[in-house]
Structure formats: C-alpha cells, structure tokens
Design a protein around this motif. Sequence first.
Motif, mmCIF file in Angstrom:
data_model
loop_
_atom_site.group_PDB
_atom_site.id
_atom_site.type_symbol
_atom_site.label_atom_id
_atom_site.label_comp_id
_atom_site.label_asym_id
_atom_site.label_seq_id
_atom_site.Cartn_x
_atom_site.Cartn_y
_atom_site.Cartn_z
ATOM 1 N N ARG A 8 -2.560 5.620 20.741
ATOM 2 C CA ARG A 8 -2.643 5.208 19.342
ATOM 3 C C ARG A 8 -4.107 4.932 19.004
ATOM 4 O O ARG A 8 -4.636 3.870 19.300
ATOM 5 C CB ARG A 8 -1.785 3.977 19.103
ATOM 6 C CG ARG A 8 -0.299 4.297 19.267
ATOM 7 C CD ARG A 8 0.513 3.083 19.084
ATOM 8 N NE ARG A 8 0.493 2.367 20.374
ATOM 9 C CZ ARG A 8 1.158 1.269 20.607
ATOM 10 N NH1 ARG A 8 1.864 0.723 19.662
ATOM 11 N NH2 ARG A 8 1.118 0.692 21.781
ATOM 12 N N SER A 9 -4.768 5.881 18.409
ATOM 13 C CA SER A 9 -6.198 5.750 18.144
ATOM 14 C C SER A 9 -6.496 4.735 17.059
ATOM 15 O O SER A 9 -7.603 4.252 16.950
ATOM 16 C CB SER A 9 -6.789 7.108 17.755
ATOM 17 O OG SER A 9 -6.156 7.575 16.584
ATOM 18 N N GLY A 10 -5.530 4.374 16.258
ATOM 19 C CA GLY A 10 -5.762 3.431 15.192
ATOM 20 C C GLY A 10 -5.784 1.987 15.648
ATOM 21 O O GLY A 10 -6.151 1.101 14.884
ATOM 22 N N GLU A 11 -5.389 1.710 16.887
ATOM 23 C CA GLU A 11 -5.334 0.332 17.361
ATOM 24 C C GLU A 11 -6.699 -0.339 17.348
ATOM 25 O O GLU A 11 -6.826 -1.477 16.925
ATOM 26 C CB GLU A 11 -4.760 0.280 18.778
ATOM 27 C CG GLU A 11 -3.266 0.381 18.831
ATOM 28 C CD GLU A 11 -2.753 0.182 20.249
ATOM 29 O OE1 GLU A 11 -3.541 -0.191 21.131
ATOM 30 O OE2 GLU A 11 -1.559 0.407 20.466
ATOM 31 N N VAL A 12 -7.721 0.368 17.823
ATOM 32 C CA VAL A 12 -9.045 -0.233 17.940
ATOM 33 C C VAL A 12 -9.605 -0.539 16.551
ATOM 34 O O VAL A 12 -10.103 -1.635 16.309
ATOM 35 C CB VAL A 12 -9.995 0.681 18.736
ATOM 36 C CG1 VAL A 12 -11.407 0.139 18.700
ATOM 37 C CG2 VAL A 12 -9.510 0.815 20.166
ATOM 38 N N SER A 13 -9.521 0.403 15.644
ATOM 39 C CA SER A 13 -10.064 0.153 14.312
ATOM 40 C C SER A 13 -9.280 -0.961 13.617
ATOM 41 O O SER A 13 -9.861 -1.784 12.912
ATOM 42 C CB SER A 13 -10.061 1.427 13.469
ATOM 43 O OG SER A 13 -8.745 1.890 13.293
ATOM 44 N N PHE A 14 -7.967 -1.021 13.821
ATOM 45 C CA PHE A 14 -7.174 -2.096 13.241
ATOM 46 C C PHE A 14 -7.591 -3.441 13.833
ATOM 47 O O PHE A 14 -7.711 -4.428 13.119
ATOM 48 C CB PHE A 14 -5.678 -1.845 13.487
ATOM 49 C CG PHE A 14 -4.823 -2.973 12.987
ATOM 50 C CD1 PHE A 14 -4.608 -3.139 11.619
ATOM 51 C CD2 PHE A 14 -4.268 -3.889 13.872
ATOM 52 C CE1 PHE A 14 -3.831 -4.186 11.155
ATOM 53 C CE2 PHE A 14 -3.500 -4.939 13.409
ATOM 54 C CZ PHE A 14 -3.285 -5.088 12.050
ATOM 55 N N TYR A 15 -7.820 -3.465 15.133
ATOM 56 C CA TYR A 15 -8.235 -4.694 15.797
ATOM 57 C C TYR A 15 -9.568 -5.186 15.229
ATOM 58 O O TYR A 15 -9.725 -6.372 14.939
ATOM 59 C CB TYR A 15 -8.347 -4.458 17.304
ATOM 60 C CG TYR A 15 -8.836 -5.662 18.070
ATOM 61 C CD1 TYR A 15 -7.984 -6.724 18.342
ATOM 62 C CD2 TYR A 15 -10.153 -5.738 18.511
ATOM 63 C CE1 TYR A 15 -8.424 -7.833 19.035
ATOM 64 C CE2 TYR A 15 -10.598 -6.847 19.198
ATOM 65 C CZ TYR A 15 -9.727 -7.889 19.459
ATOM 66 O OH TYR A 15 -10.181 -8.979 20.139
ATOM 67 N N MET A 16 -10.545 -4.282 15.062
ATOM 68 C CA MET A 16 -11.853 -4.668 14.521
ATOM 69 C C MET A 16 -11.708 -5.159 13.079
ATOM 70 O O MET A 16 -12.370 -6.118 12.681
ATOM 71 C CB MET A 16 -12.841 -3.498 14.602
ATOM 72 C CG MET A 16 -13.244 -3.141 16.034
ATOM 73 S SD MET A 16 -13.840 -4.546 17.003
ATOM 74 C CE MET A 16 -15.377 -4.878 16.200
ATOM 75 N N LYS A 17 -10.845 -4.512 12.306
ATOM 76 C CA LYS A 17 -10.612 -4.975 10.936
ATOM 77 C C LYS A 17 -10.000 -6.369 10.943
ATOM 78 O O LYS A 17 -10.368 -7.227 10.133
ATOM 79 C CB LYS A 17 -9.700 -4.009 10.186
ATOM 80 C CG LYS A 17 -10.370 -2.719 9.797
ATOM 81 C CD LYS A 17 -9.391 -1.816 9.086
ATOM 82 C CE LYS A 17 -10.021 -0.470 8.801
ATOM 83 N NZ LYS A 17 -9.083 0.463 8.179
ATOM 84 N N LEU A 18 -9.084 -6.600 11.872
ATOM 85 C CA LEU A 18 -8.456 -7.910 11.981
ATOM 86 C C LEU A 18 -9.484 -8.983 12.365
ATOM 87 O O LEU A 18 -9.510 -10.065 11.775
ATOM 88 C CB LEU A 18 -7.319 -7.873 13.010
ATOM 89 C CG LEU A 18 -6.581 -9.195 13.258
ATOM 90 C CD1 LEU A 18 -5.875 -9.645 11.982
ATOM 91 C CD2 LEU A 18 -5.602 -9.038 14.398
ATOM 92 N N VAL A 19 -10.334 -8.682 13.328
ATOM 93 C CA VAL A 19 -11.371 -9.633 13.749
ATOM 94 C C VAL A 19 -12.305 -9.936 12.580
ATOM 95 O O VAL A 19 -12.620 -11.099 12.304
ATOM 96 C CB VAL A 19 -12.159 -9.088 14.961
ATOM 97 C CG1 VAL A 19 -13.422 -9.893 15.202
ATOM 98 C CG2 VAL A 19 -11.286 -9.092 16.203
ATOM 99 N N TRP A 21 -11.688 -9.685 9.388
ATOM 100 C CA TRP A 21 -10.972 -10.444 8.375
ATOM 101 C C TRP A 21 -10.868 -11.915 8.776
ATOM 102 O O TRP A 21 -11.090 -12.808 7.953
ATOM 103 C CB TRP A 21 -9.569 -9.861 8.171
ATOM 104 C CG TRP A 21 -8.776 -10.628 7.161
ATOM 105 C CD1 TRP A 21 -8.852 -10.526 5.806
ATOM 106 C CD2 TRP A 21 -7.799 -11.642 7.442
ATOM 107 N NE1 TRP A 21 -7.980 -11.400 5.212
ATOM 108 C CE2 TRP A 21 -7.317 -12.109 6.201
ATOM 109 C CE3 TRP A 21 -7.284 -12.188 8.603
ATOM 110 C CZ2 TRP A 21 -6.354 -13.096 6.098
ATOM 111 C CZ3 TRP A 21 -6.328 -13.173 8.507
ATOM 112 C CH2 TRP A 21 -5.879 -13.621 7.257
ATOM 113 N N LEU A 22 -10.554 -12.174 10.064
ATOM 114 C CA LEU A 22 -10.467 -13.553 10.543
ATOM 115 C C LEU A 22 -11.808 -14.268 10.429
ATOM 116 O O LEU A 22 -11.877 -15.435 10.036
ATOM 117 C CB LEU A 22 -9.971 -13.585 11.991
ATOM 118 C CG LEU A 22 -8.493 -13.261 12.205
ATOM 119 C CD1 LEU A 22 -8.199 -13.093 13.696
ATOM 120 C CD2 LEU A 22 -7.630 -14.356 11.607
ATOM 121 N N LEU A 23 -12.877 -13.547 10.757
ATOM 122 C CA LEU A 23 -14.201 -14.154 10.652
ATOM 123 C C LEU A 23 -14.551 -14.483 9.196
ATOM 124 O O LEU A 23 -15.074 -15.548 8.902
ATOM 125 C CB LEU A 23 -15.260 -13.234 11.251
ATOM 126 C CG LEU A 23 -15.269 -13.142 12.765
ATOM 127 C CD1 LEU A 23 -16.242 -12.072 13.230
ATOM 128 C CD2 LEU A 23 -15.631 -14.484 13.374
#
Length: 166
Positions: A8-19, A21-23
């Motif tokens: 799932r190549s979208g996992e990494v970009s989703f994770y960075m977006k989540l980080v 957003w949290l920041l």
Amino acid sequence: MPSLQGGRSGEVSFYMKLVNWLLRKYADEQSQSDQDALFHGASQQDGETENDFYVRLRGLRRLCGYIHTEVQMKSRYMQGLCWHIRADVRERNTGNMPMDLLVQYAQRKGDVCRRRHEEQQAEKARRAEARRERRAARPTTRKYVTAAVTAPTKVGEVPAGPSPRG
C-alpha cells in the motif's frame, strides 16, 4: 512508520499527512519553528565527539516531532561535522549506507584526527621547552664597548683627543 512492504504505497504519505496535521493542531507554531531552526543550525561543538553530536541531533529531531526523514538526518549530520572529517565521511557515504555505520566511520576518523592533534600539540610543547632550556643555557650577553667620540662644533675644527702625530 508504516512500511511499504504491505503493497500500500499510500500509507507513508498518509502517515506524514497525519503527523503534520497533529503538529499543526497541537504544537505551538513558534516553538516548532524554533526547534526546526535548532535542528537545521546544529553543528559539532568543540570537545563534542561525532557520536555525541549524533545523539544531540537525534534529540533535536525528536523535539521537532520526527518530521525530518533519515535522509535529512544524514545530510544534517554530515553538514554539521568538523571540516577535516566531513570530506572523508562524504566520500565514504553511499545512498544506502545505514546511519549507524556512517556515525561509526565518522567517530573513527574523528578519533584519529584528535589523536594526531594531541601528538602535534605535545611535540610543539616539547620543542618550546627545549628552546627555553637552550636559552637558559646560553652565556650572558656581551656588553659591547663603544668609543666616546665628540663631534666638532664648528666646520674645520678638529676634535680633541690623541693626535696621530704624537
């Protein structure tokens, strides 16, 4: 961080977006900016070993919320090293070289440079001591005798003194 092995190549970009957003949501923007500036401005300090510098840089990365990737971490590490070690480390670095091996190599190079510097300082001190001992062993300086000659006060007048004619 999720791996890409699951397909799932979208996992990494989703994770960075989540980080990110949290920041943005929970971190103070000014303090985040200050921490980021500390990370990007970090360099090896006097008396700090290469391993100590890496540990300090990892701590700064943690304070930044891990928004910097390993590639950025490696780049900042190499830029922050002392100039006499940096060239060797850059030459040795390959794109897939793990960070811990790079730090070990830099530490070995740094140890060699510090040892060489200590030997040069010891040699310099030894030579300075030998110079001081040679100066102390020299005989006292000679006092030069100068003849007292008086200059004539008028043109054509011969100064007083012993006559060459007798």
